[in-house]
Design an enzyme around this catalytic site. Structure first.
Site, PDB file in Angstrom:
ATOM      1  N   GLU A 152      -3.103 -12.426 -38.363  1.00  0.00           N
ATOM      2  CA  GLU A 152      -3.079 -11.325 -39.006  1.00  0.00           C
ATOM      3  C   GLU A 152      -1.691 -10.781 -38.810  1.00  0.00           C
ATOM      4  OE1 GLU A 152      -3.878 -11.549 -35.812  1.00  0.00           O
ATOM      5  OE2 GLU A 152      -2.050 -10.185 -34.963  1.00  0.00           O
TER       6      GLU A 152
ATOM      7  N   ARG B 103       1.216 -12.193 -39.390  1.00  0.00           N
ATOM      8  CA  ARG B 103       1.965 -12.745 -40.477  1.00  0.00           C
ATOM      9  C   ARG B 103       1.569 -11.710 -41.929  1.00  0.00           C
ATOM     10  NH1 ARG B 103      -0.021 -18.572 -39.914  1.00  0.00           N
ATOM     11  NH2 ARG B 103       0.029 -18.070 -37.888  1.00  0.00           N
TER      12      ARG B 103
ATOM     13  N   ASP C 158       0.590  -7.507 -28.208  1.00  0.00           N
ATOM     14  CA  ASP C 158       0.751  -7.992 -29.512  1.00  0.00           C
ATOM     15  C   ASP C 158       1.675  -6.747 -30.344  1.00  0.00           C
ATOM     16  OD1 ASP C 158       0.315 -10.130 -31.005  1.00  0.00           O
ATOM     17  OD2 ASP C 158      -1.401  -9.301 -32.205  1.00  0.00           O
TER      18      ASP C 158
ATOM     19  N   LYS D 213     -11.299 -13.617 -31.116  1.00  0.00           N
ATOM     20  CA  LYS D 213     -10.997 -14.331 -29.832  1.00  0.00           C
ATOM     21  C   LYS D 213     -11.918 -14.746 -29.106  1.00  0.00           C
ATOM     22  CE  LYS D 213      -6.156 -12.922 -30.253  1.00  0.00           C
ATOM     23  NZ  LYS D 213      -5.455 -14.299 -30.722  1.00  0.00           N
TER      24      LYS D 213
ATOM     25  N   ASP E 148      -5.147  -6.842 -30.860  1.00  0.00           N
ATOM     26  CA  ASP E 148      -5.374  -7.869 -31.743  1.00  0.00           C
ATOM     27  C   ASP E 148      -6.617  -8.463 -31.125  1.00  0.00           C
ATOM     28  OD1 ASP E 148      -5.553  -9.972 -33.453  1.00  0.00           O
ATOM     29  OD2 ASP E 148      -4.029 -11.178 -32.482  1.00  0.00           O
TER      30      ASP E 148
ATOM     31  N   ASP F  74      -7.422 -13.848 -37.421  1.00  0.00           N
ATOM     32  CA  ASP F  74      -6.538 -13.762 -36.421  1.00  0.00           C
ATOM     33  C   ASP F  74      -5.176 -14.345 -36.806  1.00  0.00           C
ATOM     34  OD1 ASP F  74      -6.248 -13.288 -33.653  1.00  0.00           O
ATOM     35  OD2 ASP F  74      -6.798 -15.351 -32.859  1.00  0.00           O
TER      36      ASP F  74
ATOM     37  N   LYS G  96       6.443  -6.814 -35.155  1.00  0.00           N
ATOM     38  CA  LYS G  96       5.045  -6.792 -35.446  1.00  0.00           C
ATOM     39  C   LYS G  96       4.516  -5.653 -34.382  1.00  0.00           C
ATOM     40  CE  LYS G  96       0.999  -9.812 -34.135  1.00  0.00           C
ATOM     41  NZ  LYS G  96       0.628 -11.073 -34.057  1.00  0.00           N
TER      42      LYS G  96
END
Ligand code: BES
Ligand code: ZN
Ligand code: ZN
Length: 483
Positions: free
Chosen positions: A328, A330, A267, A256, A249, A326, A244
């Site tokens: 995201e 996956r 991230d 967030k 993010d 959020d 990833k």
């Protein structure tokens, strides 16, 4: 930094400082040093300098690999503040020669890592030479060759970790998906055994990677799919890593809160680890074919942002209801895992800072291992233990699977329950794994250990390169099984 191994007696080695290790306040165990030292002054923690005799006493908590790493890290940290150029040390041997030398090298080199790119006053990075003497070892099993293998492995792993940490520590303003792609290209340029393909947004469209593209939509920075390959001649197996690579993010429209957004430059840790893993494996010359696939993008807000309520058709054809933008990582991984399976891996491993739930459940030190194949999970767990990284297996179950059902699509990107978020995220990914790869796949949630906010053991503030050492150790273990 330079680490050497010598069969000379420690008294015969010339150096500015000698290390003497203290176990339970007993200095004799690892050194024949005759120096008289007043231990009433020594609190038994960390390091203590005897200037007259040029000896640095270093606490060794236990005789195990992690304590060896910590002791050598403490030694470096103390010595780097002195005006010296070289250190000599007895060799600390625990069970396996290779692993002992890996630990000594890793401890010393981990401590020397610094990220000072954005500091106007840069401390001189200390170039210290460490000479490890084996002369005091009375063990018939000791082999100088194994010592050298261990030192080399430790150095390669520590440098790969530093490479990964530099990527993760860099800031979102500069470190965009394009920059990540540039670093991947440079890695391949420097190492003739690695090749690099960079795929742009047009490729993603052609490949119908709509979940990945949706996450990118509100970002001013275009996405990149990075594909690094290492194909040695006599490869015994093919392992594909998927990382990833969220260079930032923000949470997207499901924004967030401020406190949670801070640190989200990390991230990209899974992607950065996948790059460091292939670098280390190539430098070690392991006879395993390795690919690293990294989905690099930001998750931002804007008029064009993907929305909660959207339905995305992924590359695998599985439709996804977006209930929270959020979640995201996956979505990006779903399409990258699909691409990765086309490479027909014998083993497929993804690394991701995927869920806050994994940090809540396991704490800040431990990676969550998930998958369908218990033997593979346990084998991986054994490798993680030997690598100096903490990990634990989180088991799937059919009831948790119920929680990601969607009324409108094949799967929902969030769970209907507040509980079990690390595993339901793993189960979401499992939806994109084809039948033939179900037992070949592992998911590693590194959200906890990937970024150190409070220094612990030999880990200093910032990126930790979580996942790297355990994955490389696992690949090494595959070769051992081959024999
Ligand atoms: N990148 C985060 C996960 C994360 C959280 C990593 C904390 C490191 C520290 C991920 O994209 C995310 O935001 N996940 C959500 C999922 C939720 C909306 C289902 C989370 O964990 O809160
Ligand atoms: Zn997120
Ligand atoms: Zn994320």
């Amino acid at each position: 930094m330079k680490i050497e191994f010598s069969t000379k007696k420690i008294e015969q080695i010339k150096a500015d400082l000698e290390l003497v290790f203290v176990v339970n306040k007993n200095i004799k165990k690892f050194s024949k040093s005759k120096a008289v030292f007043d231990f009433t002054q020594y609190k038994g923690e960390g390091t203590c300098l005897d200037i007259e005799n040029k000896i640095l006493y270093v606490e060794l908590k236990e005789l195990d690999y992690e304590s060896i790493r910590l002791a050598f890290s403490d030694a470096f940290k103390f010595a780097s503040k002195l005006n010296i150029k070289s250190i000599k040390s007895p060799c600390i041997l625990h069970e396996c020669v290779v692993k002992s030398f890996v630990a000594m090298a890793e401890g010393f080199l981990f401590a020397s890592y610094e990220f000072n790119k954005y500091k106007s006053e840069k401390k001189d990075s200390k170039d210290l030479k460490l000479i490890i003497s084996s002369s005091e070892i009375n063990n018939k099993n000791f082999s100088a060759n194994e010592a050298k293998i261990g030192l080399e492995r430790g150095e390669i792993l520590a440098l790969a970790c530093a490479f990964t940490k530099d990527i993760v520590n860099d800031i979102p303003q500069n470190y965009t998906p394009l920059k990540m792609a540039e670093d991947a290209k440079n890695l391949a340029k420097k190492d003739k055994n690695i090749t690099c393909k960079i795929h742009d947004e047009k490729f993603l469209e052609k490949e119908k990677m709509n979940a990945f593209l949706a996450v990118n939509r509100a970002s001013v920075h275009p996405p990149r799919l990075i594909h690094l390959s290492y194909k040695p001649k006599n490869a015994k197996k093919r392992v594909v890593f998927v990382g990833k690579g969220l260079t930032y993010d923000s949470g997207g429209l499901s924004l967030k809160p401020a406190d949670y957004m801070l640190t989200m430059k990390y991230d990209k840790s899974g992607g950065a680890a996948a790059m460091g893993i292939i670098k280390a494996i190539s430098e070690l010359g392991l006879e395993i074919e390795v690919h690293s696939i990294i989905g690099a993008t930001e998750n931002m807000i804007g008029g064009d942002a993907y929305k909660p309520d959207d339905v995305l058709i992924s590359r695998e054809g599985v439709s996804i209801e977006v209930r929270n933008t959020d979640a995201e990582g996956r979505l990006v991984l779903a399409d990258c895992l699909s691409y990765a399976q086309d490479l027909k891996p014998d083993i497929l491993i993804d690394l991701a800072t995927l869920t806050g739930a994994c940090v809540v459940g396991l704490g800040e030190y431990t990676t969550g291992i998930m998958g369908n194949n218990e033997k593979l999970q346990n084998d991986f767990y054994e490798s993680s233990k030997k690598s100096g990284e903490y990990a634990t297996v989180l088991h799937f179950n059919p009831y948790l699977k119920e929680l990601i059902k969607s009324n409108i699509a094949d799967v929902s990107n969030t769970s209907s329950s507040r509980y079990g978020g690390a595993i339901t995220a793993g189960l979401f990914l499992e939806k994109f794994i084809r039948k033939e790869f179900k037992d070949k796949w592992l998911h590693l949630d590194i959200a906890g250990p990937a970024y150190v906010e409070k220094a612990w053991s030999y880990h200093s503030f910032g990126a930790s390169a979580a996942g790297l050492r355990m994955c490389v150790n696992f690949v090494i273990s595959l070769l051992r099984k081959e024999k």
